[in-house]
Design a protein around this motif. Structure first.
Motif, PDB file in Angstrom:
ATOM      1  N   GLN A  84       0.856  -1.191   0.000  1.00 59.15           N
ATOM      2  CA  GLN A  84       0.000   0.000   0.000  1.00 59.15           C
ATOM      3  C   GLN A  84       0.889   1.238   0.000  1.00 59.15           C
ATOM      4  N   ASP A  85       0.336   2.360  -0.441  1.00 58.02           N
ATOM      5  CA  ASP A  85       1.191   3.545  -0.354  1.00 58.02           C
ATOM      6  C   ASP A  85       1.195   4.050   1.095  1.00 58.02           C
ATOM      7  N   ALA A  86       2.278   4.708   1.462  1.00 63.72           N
ATOM      8  CA  ALA A  86       2.563   5.041   2.854  1.00 63.72           C
ATOM      9  C   ALA A  86       1.398   5.745   3.559  1.00 63.72           C
ATOM     10  N   GLU A  87       0.699   6.619   2.853  1.00 63.88           N
ATOM     11  CA  GLU A  87      -0.426   7.355   3.426  1.00 63.88           C
ATOM     12  C   GLU A  87      -1.510   6.412   3.963  1.00 63.88           C
ATOM     13  N   HIS A  88      -1.629   5.239   3.349  1.00 64.73           N
ATOM     14  CA  HIS A  88      -2.714   4.335   3.707  1.00 64.73           C
ATOM     15  C   HIS A  88      -2.323   3.222   4.662  1.00 64.73           C
ATOM     16  N   GLY A 130      -1.969   2.120   8.106  1.00 66.29           N
ATOM     17  CA  GLY A 130      -2.424   2.581   9.414  1.00 66.29           C
ATOM     18  C   GLY A 130      -1.495   2.104  10.519  1.00 66.29           C
TER      19      GLY A 130
END
Ligand code: TYM
Length: 330
Positions: free
Chosen positions: A116-120, A122
């Motif tokens: 996943q990309d870092a923003e997502h 958790g």
């Protein structure tokens, strides 16, 4: 009786053959000799994006599959993780004992985060192993039946138990991983170097898919060069995976199978294994439908399981809160 705890995530519409042969078959077999606690870990399931309606459906589907596979609610405590709030409570205490560095070394976190990309990604995905340790330690489990991919999490759980015990006094049983020998890791049929997994669904046999589809997937499984049917995971990962699956579904040893298929081709092996899988999945699916037809009864089983689980979990949590120095609320 020694205790067993294990869990499975309700993150797909169906369990797959890797779940069954790596773990669930052991869950069933350990009933009786052990006092068994089995959990549908819905708290873990929200560490990646989830749809609420789908999660509810999959939680029931998971419980129905476990019952159909042979988890007997009169012999095992079968429950849903979020019904026992002590899991989240102990998890917090254990997070505070877990090093940032040691959590960063968990390969499953690294793999999932990389997809996943870092923003997502958790924070829950990062602290996931502390919650898993809480699951196990709350029940003072002696043994934890899992597949090979959970070995590192189990190692962390053992470290946390020992660390807590030495800081605060004997509190937790240090659990042992119970990992089957020949089926610890079932491989993807299209990529026999990768594990069969819900998140990479190419060569995955789902227990609840149309059995004809499973047979077809097996017939088109990637096999190896050469034509001899021999168990040689190093040089023949595809054929060896099929032999491991075949052997464990029929209780015929790999040696027996090798002898039986001497002089025959990959096609014969695949066709026969396809039939074995159809014979396994067809009655299973019938049973699953039976449990799903009566959701009230299913919920009752889970409620009863959670009540018993809570009795055990509260006792452990009370001791832990006391050991770390929390003032008793009463
Ligand atoms: P989960 O839900 O991914 O998988 C459930 C069980 O199936 C095993 N497994 C496999 N075994 C062999 N070959 C495969 N290809 C394969 N794929 C999956 C897994 O090893 C697992 O035993 N973190 C856990 C759930 C969990 C848990 C726990 C387990 C939460 N708390 C406490 C034990 C104790 C997980 O994600 O499993």
């Amino acid at each position: 009786r020694p205790r067993v705890f294990s869990g499975i995530q309700p993150t797909a519409d169906s369990f797959h053959l890797g779940n069954y042969l790596g773990a669930l078959r052991e869950w069933v077999a350990m009933q009786g000799e052990y006092e068994t606690f089995y959990c549908v870990v819905d708290l873990h399931a929200i560490t990646v994006a989830q749809d609420p309606e789908l999660l509810r459906k999959r939680t029931r589907l998971s419980a129905a599959q476990l019952l159909a596979l042979g988890i007997d609610p009169d012999r095992s405590t079968l429950f849903v993780q979020s019904h026992v709030p002590e899991h989240a409570q102990l998890s917090w205490v254990l997070e505070c004992q877990t090093g940032f560095g040691e959590a960063s070394r968990m390969t499953q976190f690294k793999d999932k985060a990389a997809r996943q990309d870092a923003e997502h990604v958790g924070v829950g995905l990062f602290t996931y192993p502390a919650l898993m340790a809480a699951d196990i330690l709350l029940y003072q489990a002696d043994a934890v039946p899992v597949g090979e991919d959970q070995r590192q999490h189990l190692e962390l759980t053992r470290n946390l138990a020992q660390r807590f015990n030495s800081r605060f006094g004997e509190t937790f049983t240090v659990p042992a991983a119970h990992i089957p020998k020949s089926t610890a890791k079932i491989y993807d049929l299209q990529d026999p170097n990768a594990k069969m997994s819900k998140s990479v669904p190419s060569g995955v046999i789902e227990l609840l898919e149309d059995p004809k589809r499973s047979a077809k997937k097996i017939r088109s499984a990637v096999t190896d060069t050469g034509r001899e049917i021999v168990y040689d995971p190093e040089n023949k990962p595809g054929v060896s995976n099929l032999l491991a699956i075949y052997s464990s579904l029929t209780d015929r040893t790999v040696d027996e199978l090798q002898a039986a298929y001497e002089g025959k081709g990959y096609g014969d092996l695949k066709k026969d294994l396809g039939e074995v899988v159809v014979e396994f999945a067809t009655p299973l699916q019938e049973k699953v439908r039976g449990y799903l037809d009566d959701p009230a009864e299913l919920d009752k089983v889970l409620r009863r399981g959670a009540e018993h689980a809570r009795e055990v979990a509260t006792r452990t949590l009370r001791t832990v809160f006391d050991r770390v120095g929390f003032l008793s609320p009463a």
